[in-house]
Design an enzyme around this catalytic site. Structure first.
Site, PDB file in Angstrom:
ATOM      1  N   SER A   1       4.168  -6.263   7.239  1.00 19.40           N
ATOM      2  CA  SER A   1       3.732  -4.965   6.738  1.00 19.40           C
ATOM      3  C   SER A   1       2.633  -5.177   5.728  1.00 19.40           C
ATOM      4  O   SER A   1       2.534  -6.244   5.110  1.00 19.40           O
ATOM      5  CB  SER A   1       4.906  -4.252   6.065  1.00 19.40           C
ATOM      6  OG  SER A   1       4.486  -3.082   5.383  1.00 19.40           O
TER       7      SER A   1
ATOM      8  N   TYR B   1      12.241  -3.490   0.712  1.00 16.92           N
ATOM      9  CA  TYR B   1      11.313  -3.632   1.839  1.00 16.92           C
ATOM     10  C   TYR B   1      10.122  -4.506   1.442  1.00 16.92           C
ATOM     11  O   TYR B   1       9.732  -5.412   2.187  1.00 16.92           O
ATOM     12  CB  TYR B   1      10.839  -2.241   2.280  1.00 16.92           C
ATOM     13  CG  TYR B   1       9.980  -2.241   3.526  1.00 16.92           C
ATOM     14  CD1 TYR B   1      10.568  -2.283   4.779  1.00 16.92           C
ATOM     15  CD2 TYR B   1       8.599  -2.189   3.443  1.00 16.92           C
ATOM     16  CE1 TYR B   1       9.789  -2.269   5.940  1.00 16.92           C
ATOM     17  CE2 TYR B   1       7.814  -2.176   4.576  1.00 16.92           C
ATOM     18  CZ  TYR B   1       8.405  -2.209   5.824  1.00 16.92           C
ATOM     19  OH  TYR B   1       7.622  -2.201   6.952  1.00 16.92           O
TER      20      TYR B   1
END
Length: 148
Positions: free
Chosen positions: A35, A49
Site C-alpha cells: 500500500s 494497517y
C-alpha cells in the site's frame, strides 16, 4: 491483531510456503500488494494497517537481499486508494464519483500482469501507483485527524 495477521503475517506465511519450490527451481517472483501506506505515514490508514504494510515492504526488500542468489525476486506493489470494498470500512463513505477517480481493481490486475511478464533478470523492488486525482495530495475532511 486481525489486520496484522492478515496483511503482514498472511503474506509472510505465503512466502514461507513457496520459497522451497522457488529455491529448487532457481526462479521465482513474489508480488505482494502492499500500500502507499507502506511507504508514507498518513491519518486515513490507521496504525495497524500502516505498520503491517511497512512491514510487508521491508519483508519484500529482505527477500530480495536474501534470495537473489536463488533467482528469486519480490515486488512490493504500493497502490494509493483503490476502489474496493475496504473503503466501506472507513468512517466517511465515498460516493461513486470519488471512487471512479481512484485506481480500479482491474488497473491493479494489469499492473500485476506487467510485473509478472518482466524477464527473470529484472527485479522491480517496489512500485508506487496512485490515482491521478490523488486525495492524499488534494486533501479532504476525512484525510485529516479530528481536532478538539
Amino acid at each position: 491483531r486481525e489486520i496484522v495477521e492478515v496483511d503482514l503475517n498472511g503474506a509472510f506465511y505465503c512466502v514461507k510456503a513457496v520459497l522451497p519450490a522457488m529455491r529448487a527451481q532457481k526462479d521465482g517472483l513474489i508480488i505482494n500488494v502492499a500500500s502507499m501506506a507502506g511507504k508514507q505515514v498518513g491519518y486515513v490508514s490507521g496504525i495497524a494497517y500502516t505498520a503491517a504494510k511497512h512491514g510487508m515492504v521491508a519483508m519484500n526488500e529482505t527477500i530480495n537481499i536474501e534470495e537473489c542468489h536463488h533467482g528469486i525476486r519480490a515486488t512490493a506493489l504500493c497502490p494509493g486508494e483503490v476502489a474496493t470494498e475496504i473503503l466501506d470500512k472507513r468512517p466517511v463513505r465515498l460516493g461513486p464519483e470519488e471512487r471512479a477517480r481512484m485506481v480500479q481493481p482491474e488497473d491493479l490486475g494489469e499492473i500485476i500482469l506487467f510485473l509478472a511478464r518482466q524477464p527473470r533478470h529484472i527485479c522491480i523492488n517496489e512500485m508506487l501507483v496512485t490515482p491521478t486525482w490523488n486525495r492524499g495530495y488534494i486533501g479532504g475532511p476525512d484525510l485529516l485527524p479530528p481536532r478538539d
